[in-house]
Design a protein around this motif. Sequence first.
Motif, mmCIF file in Angstrom:
data_model
loop_
_atom_site.group_PDB
_atom_site.id
_atom_site.type_symbol
_atom_site.label_atom_id
_atom_site.label_comp_id
_atom_site.label_asym_id
_atom_site.label_seq_id
_atom_site.Cartn_x
_atom_site.Cartn_y
_atom_site.Cartn_z
ATOM 1 N N VAL A 123 0.840 -1.211 0.000
ATOM 2 C CA VAL A 123 0.000 0.000 0.000
ATOM 3 C C VAL A 123 0.867 1.251 0.000
ATOM 4 C CG1 VAL A 123 -1.702 1.329 1.310
ATOM 5 C CG2 VAL A 123 -1.937 -1.161 1.122
ATOM 6 N N TRP A 124 1.901 1.254 0.815
ATOM 7 C CA TRP A 124 2.740 2.441 0.961
ATOM 8 C C TRP A 124 3.963 2.433 0.037
ATOM 9 C CZ3 TRP A 124 2.701 2.795 7.053
ATOM 10 C CH2 TRP A 124 1.502 3.401 7.457
ATOM 11 N N ASP A 125 4.163 1.360 -0.704
ATOM 12 C CA ASP A 125 5.292 1.272 -1.646
ATOM 13 C C ASP A 125 6.613 1.588 -0.947
ATOM 14 O OD1 ASP A 125 6.550 0.812 -4.091
ATOM 15 O OD2 ASP A 125 6.386 2.911 -4.706
ATOM 16 N N LEU A 126 6.913 0.825 0.083
ATOM 17 C CA LEU A 126 8.087 1.083 0.907
ATOM 18 C C LEU A 126 9.379 0.508 0.334
ATOM 19 C CD1 LEU A 126 6.424 0.159 4.324
ATOM 20 C CD2 LEU A 126 6.831 2.466 3.457
ATOM 21 N N SER A 127 9.289 -0.652 -0.286
ATOM 22 C CA SER A 127 10.491 -1.415 -0.654
ATOM 23 C C SER A 127 11.542 -0.634 -1.423
ATOM 24 C CB SER A 127 10.100 -2.674 -1.434
ATOM 25 O OG SER A 127 9.499 -3.611 -0.578
ATOM 26 N N PRO A 128 11.170 0.274 -2.334
ATOM 27 C CA PRO A 128 12.224 1.008 -3.055
ATOM 28 C C PRO A 128 13.149 1.807 -2.149
ATOM 29 C CG PRO A 128 10.129 1.225 -4.197
ATOM 30 C CD PRO A 128 9.827 0.580 -2.879
ATOM 31 N N ASP A 129 12.710 2.099 -0.926
ATOM 32 C CA ASP A 129 13.532 2.889 -0.014
ATOM 33 C C ASP A 129 13.998 2.087 1.194
ATOM 34 O OD1 ASP A 129 13.348 5.484 -1.384
ATOM 35 O OD2 ASP A 129 11.214 5.331 -0.898
ATOM 36 N N VAL A 130 14.036 0.764 1.047
ATOM 37 C CA VAL A 130 14.445 -0.128 2.140
ATOM 38 C C VAL A 130 15.623 -0.975 1.693
ATOM 39 C CG1 VAL A 130 13.735 -1.988 3.688
ATOM 40 C CG2 VAL A 130 12.075 -0.244 3.013
ATOM 41 N N ASP A 131 16.645 -1.067 2.528
ATOM 42 C CA ASP A 131 17.755 -1.995 2.308
ATOM 43 C C ASP A 131 17.642 -3.111 3.337
ATOM 44 O OD1 ASP A 131 18.780 -0.508 0.247
ATOM 45 O OD2 ASP A 131 20.273 0.525 1.485
ATOM 46 N N LEU A 132 17.264 -4.305 2.873
ATOM 47 C CA LEU A 132 17.185 -5.468 3.745
ATOM 48 C C LEU A 132 18.546 -6.147 3.821
ATOM 49 C CD1 LEU A 132 13.780 -6.928 2.483
ATOM 50 C CD2 LEU A 132 14.170 -5.548 4.533
ATOM 51 N N ASN A 133 18.656 -7.137 4.701
ATOM 52 C CA ASN A 133 19.916 -7.879 4.875
ATOM 53 C C ASN A 133 21.091 -6.920 5.096
ATOM 54 O OD1 ASN A 133 18.776 -10.575 4.330
ATOM 55 N ND2 ASN A 133 18.463 -9.758 2.262
ATOM 56 N N THR A 134 20.831 -5.884 5.880
ATOM 57 C CA THR A 134 21.832 -4.837 6.107
ATOM 58 C C THR A 134 22.054 -4.683 7.602
ATOM 59 O OG1 THR A 134 21.172 -3.696 4.065
ATOM 60 C CG2 THR A 134 22.432 -2.434 5.685
ATOM 61 N N GLN A 135 23.071 -5.341 8.096
ATOM 62 C CA GLN A 135 23.394 -5.309 9.515
ATOM 63 C C GLN A 135 24.340 -4.143 9.790
ATOM 64 O OE1 GLN A 135 22.487 -7.539 12.249
ATOM 65 N NE2 GLN A 135 23.367 -5.798 13.329
ATOM 66 N N ILE A 136 23.892 -3.172 10.566
ATOM 67 C CA ILE A 136 24.748 -2.048 10.940
ATOM 68 C C ILE A 136 25.693 -2.517 12.052
ATOM 69 C CG2 ILE A 136 24.827 0.286 11.864
ATOM 70 C CD1 ILE A 136 23.634 0.127 9.080
ATOM 71 N N THR A 137 26.985 -2.407 11.817
ATOM 72 C CA THR A 137 27.979 -2.843 12.803
ATOM 73 C C THR A 137 28.577 -1.690 13.586
ATOM 74 O OG1 THR A 137 29.677 -2.803 11.069
ATOM 75 C CG2 THR A 137 28.576 -4.917 11.507
ATOM 76 N N SER A 138 28.542 -0.486 13.016
ATOM 77 C CA SER A 138 29.059 0.677 13.742
ATOM 78 C C SER A 138 28.322 1.923 13.302
ATOM 79 C CB SER A 138 30.568 0.850 13.521
ATOM 80 O OG SER A 138 30.844 1.228 12.189
ATOM 81 N N ALA A 139 28.217 2.854 14.233
ATOM 82 C CA ALA A 139 27.627 4.166 13.950
ATOM 83 C C ALA A 139 28.483 5.197 14.669
ATOM 84 C CB ALA A 139 26.185 4.225 14.433
ATOM 85 N N HIS A 140 29.168 6.043 13.905
ATOM 86 C CA HIS A 140 30.082 7.044 14.465
ATOM 87 C C HIS A 140 29.640 8.440 14.027
ATOM 88 C CE1 HIS A 140 33.668 3.979 14.733
ATOM 89 N NE2 HIS A 140 32.624 3.636 15.470
#
Length: 536
Positions: free
Chosen positions: A97-114
């Motif tokens: 309904v919201w057409d989200l997938s084009p703006d989603v990255d799946l299988n994406t594990q964030i390991t660090s945030a600086h």
Amino acid sequence: MSTDQVQDFEIVVVGAGFNGIYQLKTLRDAGWSVRLVEAGSGLGGVWHHNRYPGARVDCHVPNYEYSMPEIWQDWNWGERFPGREELIAYFDHVDSVWDLSPDVDLNTQITSAHFDDDAGRWHLATADDRGYRCQWLVMCTGFGSAPYVPDLPGLDDFGGDCHHTARWPLEGLALEGKRVGIIGTGASGVQVAQEAAGVAAELTILQRNPNYALPMEQRSLSVDEQTAAKHNYAEVFRVRNAPPGSFHDMNRDNRRALAVTEEERLAVFEDRWAKGGFHFWVGAFKDTLSDHESNRLSYNFWRDKTRGRIADQSLHESLAPTDPPYPFGTKRPSLEQNFYDIFDQANVHLVDLKQDPLIAVTETGVQTESGHVDLDVLVLATGFDANTGGFTRMDFRGANGLLIADAWADGVDTHIGIAAPGFPNMLMLYGPQSAASFCNGPVCAELQGDWIVDLLAHLRASGLSRFDTKKENAEQWSEVMAAAADMTLFGKADSWYMGANIPGKRRQLLNMPNSDAYLKALHDCAAAGYEGFVFE
């Protein structure tokens, strides 16, 4: 990583549960360049990752869904309390309904945030050597994204199948004809036990503490029934999303339990019990969770009802003790369909670890003080490093390289559970010191989420590029949280609400039990020009 592996966005949202999905939708509609990243292979957050047998939500519909007509008008549930597969189908429906997938990255594990102090931007790295840069970081990892496995001697020696409920094999795991052991009797332990009892050759439940489980009163829902109900959905969702509380059709009796006659009190208890779900927990008397005597009356009613379900009286003191080991409702009650009935089966056994401690896990099972239990499958229903684990298990660094695990080592201080001093341009939904677990997930996703959208709109309209929060305001909010623990009975239980299930973690209330007070605090902050924030 090379620069061509780094993507730039104004906003990155981490976590694709109810909160993350709603943030993507609303921020995108507001004109922001936004990306939603998710470690799993599909949408749904905890519902994607928790695929163990019997996984099911404990909030009845239509409470547990988005309030937008374009979502619910063409969606019908099959059950009052949907199971995991139906919830995943619901998230697929929301996506379509919201057409989200084009703006989603799946299988994406964030390991660090600086956080880069000079550039005023966040740098995120992934497990597959990609990265993101963004000005604003919105963390939607929720309170149950970091599974906890206790330090059990010999656990690595076990030769059978061993899995935490939140890390169940993608391909599933056959329990038929197996000797199954479950450590833990929280929500996932109860749900797995109910499924395993009917198929396992032997099921051994190793209980650390009794669960004050409540009857779910599950039932099927027809399309005709829901079509008729939808005529009133606009009002249903208006009431659900407004004080008091965050649930439709779960009104609390605002009398004190001891201010009514015994006959009146029992009538209220019986009514809430018959309704099932959380009605008996949050819909009984107003002082259930603040007054010891009132709380004990609720416990006694629960105990007697539960004992009536357990034929083997030798199990009564373990499953429903005469005296409560902790105040009723100060640990989140699980909802059960036949949990107490399965103990009448010859293949189901209870090990009360308070009476018969676990000595070690062996290659072929578990050794307790009284003997050895042979197992083919060991299920770890041992919960989560709740609220903070999704942050502290990551290399998460704010201004001047401040590691969040160090900042929170002696306890958590946040500004209204939505931002943390020393971590600029970072916002949290359903995080520590918010109303998470006491505010219905989709409700908080919408109300707390809209607050974030408004804050970011304020920043953009004012030409501001950076914010942080004041240490003194965060300390004041911690004092509010401590007062909430003191004014209620939550501080009397060693629960994950208090961080007490994790060795070495400071014992403090990490979820605001009054969702109305929490949402009012957010409103007051915004009305005062976002008091407690420092803008540049």
